[in-house]
Scaffold this motif. Sequence first.
Motif, short mmCIF file in Angstrom:
data_model
loop_
_atom_site.label_atom_id
_atom_site.label_comp_id
_atom_site.label_asym_id
_atom_site.label_seq_id
_atom_site.Cartn_x
_atom_site.Cartn_y
_atom_site.Cartn_z
N SER A 82 31.04 34.33 51.27
CA SER A 82 31.62 35.49 51.15
C SER A 82 32.41 36.14 51.37
CB SER A 82 30.58 36.49 51.89
OG SER A 82 29.22 35.76 52.25
N ALA A 83 33.53 34.69 51.72
CA ALA A 83 35.32 35.52 52.39
C ALA A 83 36.17 34.35 51.91
CB ALA A 83 35.19 36.56 53.05
N PRO A 104 37.19 39.76 51.90
CA PRO A 104 35.84 39.62 50.52
C PRO A 104 35.89 39.30 50.08
CG PRO A 104 36.22 40.96 52.64
CD PRO A 104 37.53 41.06 52.36
N ARG A 106 32.82 39.43 48.69
CA ARG A 106 31.88 41.05 47.90
C ARG A 106 32.05 41.64 48.84
NH1 ARG A 106 28.04 41.01 50.89
NH2 ARG A 106 26.86 39.10 52.13
N ARG A 107 31.65 43.47 48.46
CA ARG A 107 31.53 43.96 49.61
C ARG A 107 30.59 44.30 50.68
NH1 ARG A 107 32.26 49.51 48.84
NH2 ARG A 107 31.31 50.24 50.52
N SER A 140 37.94 44.05 49.84
CA SER A 140 36.61 43.43 48.51
C SER A 140 37.46 42.47 47.05
CB SER A 140 35.71 43.65 48.03
OG SER A 140 34.54 42.64 47.31
#
Length: 142
Positions: A82-83, A104, A106-107, A140
């Motif tokens: 995710s990051a 990130p 994504r949020r 993000s």
Amino acid sequence: MPAAVDAVRGELVAFRDERGRQLLDLPDAPRPDPGTPAPVRFLPAFDNAILGYHDRSRIVDDAHRGLSVAGARVVLVDGRVSATWDAAAGTPTGSETVTVTVTPLRRLSRSEHAAVTEEGRSLAAFLSDGDSDRVRIGPSAA
């Protein structure tokens, strides 16, 4: 290896994955509820947790698959990439400080952001021998 597995097969329990392959495990091994979220983990570049999967879509989205072979350090949130992260050392106050920077992919939800921050602080402390707990989470990239 097949001979070793065959020798203890009677002591193991068998499961099937979503593709029908047989999976073996110890009968008393802990198996969490599938709904239990996995803790945040910071992985180094080229970590086997990503590279060891034949089907990497189980851990990383197709859009980010190249990160695993490009040497990116990644952050797993609930078991998914995710990051990315990096660490930089500096000496602005005369002592060795480390800042872990997270980008990130994504949020992140508020609870995910808090969990990434907490694990990032632990990583910064480890990398600085306890002298720093600095974490910066950028916007993000998505």
